[in-house]
Scaffold this active site. Sequence first.
Site, PDB file in Angstrom:
ATOM      1  N   THR A   1     -18.476  10.737 -20.883  1.00  0.00           N
ATOM      2  CA  THR A   1     -18.877   9.694 -19.924  1.00  0.00           C
ATOM      3  C   THR A   1     -19.906  10.265 -18.957  1.00  0.00           C
ATOM      4  OG1 THR A   1     -16.626   8.855 -20.102  1.00  0.00           O
ATOM      5  CG2 THR A   1     -17.965   7.932 -18.350  1.00  0.00           C
TER       6      THR A   1
ATOM      7  N   LEU B   1      -7.322   2.125 -14.957  1.00  0.00           N
ATOM      8  CA  LEU B   1      -5.906   2.439 -15.188  1.00  0.00           C
ATOM      9  C   LEU B   1      -5.142   2.681 -13.886  1.00  0.00           C
ATOM     10  CD1 LEU B   1      -6.420   4.829 -18.228  1.00  0.00           C
ATOM     11  CD2 LEU B   1      -5.573   2.477 -18.287  1.00  0.00           C
TER      12      LEU B   1
ATOM     13  N   GLU C   1     -17.994  16.044 -11.925  1.00  0.00           N
ATOM     14  CA  GLU C   1     -16.890  16.982 -12.133  1.00  0.00           C
ATOM     15  C   GLU C   1     -16.250  16.543 -13.430  1.00  0.00           C
ATOM     16  OE1 GLU C   1     -13.718  17.647 -12.446  1.00  0.00           O
ATOM     17  OE2 GLU C   1     -12.858  18.619 -10.680  1.00  0.00           O
TER      18      GLU C   1
ATOM     19  N   GLU D   1     -17.898  19.422  -4.957  1.00  0.00           N
ATOM     20  CA  GLU D   1     -17.136  18.665  -3.975  1.00  0.00           C
ATOM     21  C   GLU D   1     -16.678  19.653  -2.902  1.00  0.00           C
ATOM     22  OE1 GLU D   1     -14.964  15.171  -6.399  1.00  0.00           O
ATOM     23  OE2 GLU D   1     -14.105  17.149  -6.723  1.00  0.00           O
TER      24      GLU D   1
ATOM     25  N   GLY E   1     -14.694  12.585 -14.315  1.00  0.00           N
ATOM     26  CA  GLY E   1     -14.131  12.001 -15.532  1.00  0.00           C
ATOM     27  C   GLY E   1     -14.464  12.870 -16.727  1.00  0.00           C
TER      28      GLY E   1
ATOM     29  N   ASN F   1      -6.219  10.302 -12.858  1.00  0.00           N
ATOM     30  CA  ASN F   1      -5.187  11.350 -12.795  1.00  0.00           C
ATOM     31  C   ASN F   1      -4.740  11.685 -11.380  1.00  0.00           C
ATOM     32  OD1 ASN F   1      -7.782  12.417 -12.576  1.00  0.00           O
ATOM     33  ND2 ASN F   1      -7.181  14.408 -13.342  1.00  0.00           N
TER      34      ASN F   1
ATOM     35  N   GLU G   1     -10.726  20.023 -24.617  1.00  0.00           N
ATOM     36  CA  GLU G   1      -9.772  19.599 -23.591  1.00  0.00           C
ATOM     37  C   GLU G   1      -8.754  18.628 -24.190  1.00  0.00           C
ATOM     38  OE1 GLU G   1     -11.324  17.049 -20.343  1.00  0.00           O
ATOM     39  OE2 GLU G   1     -10.299  18.436 -19.003  1.00  0.00           O
TER      40      GLU G   1
ATOM     41  N   CYS H   1      -8.201  18.282 -14.381  1.00  0.00           N
ATOM     42  CA  CYS H   1      -9.420  18.898 -14.922  1.00  0.00           C
ATOM     43  C   CYS H   1      -9.310  20.409 -14.930  1.00  0.00           C
ATOM     44  CB  CYS H   1     -10.625  18.439 -14.119  1.00  0.00           C
ATOM     45  SG  CYS H   1     -10.337  18.534 -12.352  1.00  0.00           S
TER      46      CYS H   1
HETATM   47  O1  TXE Z   1     -12.122   9.039 -18.790  1.00  0.00           O
HETATM   48  P1  TXE Z   1     -13.496   8.362 -18.440  1.00  0.00           P
HETATM   49  P2  TXE Z   1     -10.908   8.515 -19.717  1.00  0.00           P
HETATM   50  C1  TXE Z   1     -11.243  13.589 -19.605  1.00  0.00           C
HETATM   51  C2  TXE Z   1     -10.010  13.890 -20.409  1.00  0.00           C
HETATM   52  C3  TXE Z   1      -9.671  12.576 -21.026  1.00  0.00           C
HETATM   53  C4  TXE Z   1     -11.043  12.013 -21.289  1.00  0.00           C
HETATM   54  C5  TXE Z   1     -11.094  10.519 -21.391  1.00  0.00           C
HETATM   55  O2  TXE Z   1     -10.302  14.817 -21.417  1.00  0.00           O
HETATM   56  O3  TXE Z   1      -8.945  12.706 -22.208  1.00  0.00           O
HETATM   57  O4  TXE Z   1     -11.810  12.436 -20.183  1.00  0.00           O
HETATM   58  O5  TXE Z   1     -10.412   9.899 -20.303  1.00  0.00           O
HETATM   59  C6  TXE Z   1     -15.486   5.214 -15.804  1.00  0.00           C
HETATM   60  N1  TXE Z   1     -20.294   3.870 -17.118  1.00  0.00           N
HETATM   61  N2  TXE Z   1     -10.975  13.333 -18.186  1.00  0.00           N
HETATM   62  O6  TXE Z   1     -11.402   7.661 -20.845  1.00  0.00           O
HETATM   63  O7  TXE Z   1     -13.876   7.318 -19.437  1.00  0.00           O
HETATM   64  C7  TXE Z   1     -14.058   4.764 -16.017  1.00  0.00           C
HETATM   65  O8  TXE Z   1     -13.928   3.367 -15.832  1.00  0.00           O
HETATM   66  C8  TXE Z   1     -19.746   4.041 -15.896  1.00  0.00           C
HETATM   67  C9  TXE Z   1     -11.244  14.426 -17.294  1.00  0.00           C
HETATM   68  O9  TXE Z   1      -9.898   7.935 -18.838  1.00  0.00           O
HETATM   69  O10 TXE Z   1     -14.440   9.456 -18.175  1.00  0.00           O
HETATM   70  C10 TXE Z   1     -13.328   5.586 -14.974  1.00  0.00           C
HETATM   71  O11 TXE Z   1     -13.459   4.984 -13.685  1.00  0.00           O
HETATM   72  N3  TXE Z   1     -18.458   4.414 -15.703  1.00  0.00           N
HETATM   73  C11 TXE Z   1     -11.115  14.073 -15.881  1.00  0.00           C
HETATM   74  C12 TXE Z   1     -14.093   6.913 -14.991  1.00  0.00           C
HETATM   75  O12 TXE Z   1     -15.357   6.609 -15.597  1.00  0.00           O
HETATM   76  C13 TXE Z   1     -17.695   4.626 -16.791  1.00  0.00           C
HETATM   77  C14 TXE Z   1     -10.386  12.912 -15.439  1.00  0.00           C
HETATM   78  C15 TXE Z   1     -13.416   8.035 -15.793  1.00  0.00           C
HETATM   79  O13 TXE Z   1     -13.138   7.582 -17.086  1.00  0.00           O
HETATM   80  C16 TXE Z   1     -18.217   4.483 -18.099  1.00  0.00           C
HETATM   81  C17 TXE Z   1     -10.210  11.880 -16.442  1.00  0.00           C
HETATM   82  C18 TXE Z   1     -19.581   4.083 -18.237  1.00  0.00           C
HETATM   83  N4  TXE Z   1     -20.155   3.924 -19.434  1.00  0.00           N
HETATM   84  C19 TXE Z   1     -10.489  12.138 -17.768  1.00  0.00           C
HETATM   85  N5  TXE Z   1     -17.221   4.756 -18.977  1.00  0.00           N
HETATM   86  C20 TXE Z   1     -11.320  15.124 -14.847  1.00  0.00           C
HETATM   87  N6  TXE Z   1     -12.452  15.824 -14.839  1.00  0.00           N
HETATM   88  O14 TXE Z   1     -10.473  15.288 -13.991  1.00  0.00           O
HETATM   89  C21 TXE Z   1     -16.124   5.069 -18.258  1.00  0.00           C
HETATM   90  N7  TXE Z   1     -16.393   4.979 -16.928  1.00  0.00           N
END
Ligand code: TXE
Length: 448
Positions: A184, A131, A202, A411, A180, A104, A334, A236
Site C-alpha cells: 500500500t 477495520l 512506516e 515519527e 500500513g 493494529n 512479514e 510493525c
Molecule cells: O494494510 P493496508 P492491511 C501490513 C501487514 C499486513 C498487511 C496488510 O503485513 O498483513 O500490511 O494489512 C489504507 N489508498 N501492515 O490490508 O492495506 C487502509 O484503508 C489509500 C503493517 O490492513 O496497508 C488503511 O487505512 N489508502 C502495518 C491503511 O491503508 C489505502 C499495519 C492500512 O491498510 C489504500 C497494518 C489505497 N490504495 C498492516 N489501500 C504497520 N506498519 O504497522 C489501503 N489503504
Amino acid sequence: GVAQNTYNTGIWSKMDIQERSHIMNNIAYTLKNHLNIFAFKESVQTGRPIKEMEAQMTRLPEWFEYYASLIRSKVDTCLPFKGDFVNYVKREPLGVVAQITPWNHPLLISIKKLAPAIAAGNSVVIKPSELAPCSILEFVKLCESSGLPKGVINVITGYGPTTGKYLCNDSRISKIDFTGGTDTGRIIGEMAGRNITGMISELGGKSPMIVFDDVDIADVVNGTVFGSFIASGQTCIAGSRLLIQKGIYDKFVDKFVEKVKNIKVGDPLDNNTQMGPVISEQQLNKIDQMVKNAKKEGAKVLCGGNIINNQLNGYYYEPTVLEVEPHMEIFQEEVFGPVVVVHKFTDEKNAIELANNSEYGLGASIWTNNIKIGHRIADNIDAGIIWINDHHKNDPCSPWGGFKNSGIGRENGIEAFHEYTQTKSIIVNYSSNTTDWFSNSNSNVRYS
Ligand code: TXE
C-alpha cells in the site's frame, strides 16, 4: 474543504504558540480522565486484550504533553550568511495534511501523527482503517471539547482503495503520513509523487531479536516472548526473527517454546487473557497460508502452527514457533501474526549477516550483558530503531521509523515536528552601502 478553510482562517495555524500549547496540554489532561473508555473501545474493535490496551492508553497523553512543550521551547536559527545580512529561518506549517492509519494500534498510531501535525499548526484529514475506525471518531470529539477549534482534525471513514485513494489524490494535500503495509505504501507513494506531495511512511518489518550466549536465559525468554507475541504479533516492529547464539541455542529454544505454550489465548475482554484473536478472516488465512508454505519448505514446527477452532467469536491462531532457514519465505516476509521463526548463529559477524538479510529495516533488539558487543552490533544493524536488552519501547521524544523498505521519514521527536513544518529563510540586508548594478560607472560592484 473544511480542513482547508479552517487552515486559511488562521484560527489554529496562526494562533499564539502559547495558546496552542495550552490546548494541547488540555487534550492530554482530558484524555487522562477517559483512558478506560478508550481502552474498552480499542479492545472491542481490534480484539486485543483489555490488559494490553489499558497499558497502552496510559502512554497516549504523553504525545500531546511532549509536543506542547516542544513548541514552547523550539529555537529558530539565525545563520552566518556572508556579508551584512541577517538570515533567520522560521518553520511554518504545511497546510492540510492527510493521515492514513492502520488497525493494529488505532489510537496510538493516530496520536503519534496528530500531535506533531497540530502542534505545528496544520489542519488534518485522517482516514482510519476500515477495520477499526471507532476510537478516533470519539477522540476528535474529546479534542474539540478540550478547546481545539472544529475543522482542525477531520475524520473521513471508508475503504483504502476508494476513500483513501480519493484523499491521497487531492492536490490540496501538502503531505501524506501513512502507516500500513509496504505494498500500500508503494501505491500511495505513486499518488503523492504525481501531486509533488511529501510523504512519511512506516511500513512492514521483520525485526530480528539477537540473543548472545552470555545472557540470563529466563530473563531474556520473558523479554523476547513479549517482543514477539504482544498484540498477537500484529505490530510493525514485532520481534519475528529470533536469532540465538549456538552456545545456548538448545536450552534457550526449549524455555522459549515452553513459555509460548503457556500464553493464555482467549476472550479479549477477560482480564486474564494474554493473547486475543487476529484482526480478520483475511489476516487469519494469510497467516495460515504462510505457515503451510513454511512447512512445505521444510520449517520445523516447535509449537503451534494451526488455526484455533474455539467457541469464541473471532479469528484465533495458535502462538507459533518455527525453526527455519534464512532462504525461506517465512524468514523474509512479514506474517503480521503470532508466528516467530528461530535460527542459530555462530558469532557476531554471522549475527549481523542474518539480521541484515532482509528487505526491511524497522526495528531490532540485541540481548547481551556485554556492553561492547551490544554497541558493536547496534552500529552494524540496518534498522531505524534498535533496543539493547529490550524490545518495543517507545517514547514521544525518540525517533521512530525504518531503513530500507520499512519506510521513509520518522515519527516522534523533533524529527516529526520537522516533517510537519517547512522552513522559510528570511534574508535581511542591513548594509549602509547601496549598489546599482546597472549604473554606467565602472566601479567594481559585485552582487552575489
Ligand atoms: O494494510 P493496508 P492491511 C501490513 C501487514 C499486513 C498487511 C496488510 O503485513 O498483513 O500490511 O494489512 C489504507 N489508498 N501492515 O490490508 O492495506 C487502509 O484503508 C489509500 C503493517 O490492513 O496497508 C488503511 O487505512 N489508502 C502495518 C491503511 O491503508 C489505502 C499495519 C492500512 O491498510 C489504500 C497494518 C489505497 N490504495 C498492516 N489501500 C504497520 N506498519 O504497522 C489501503 N489503504
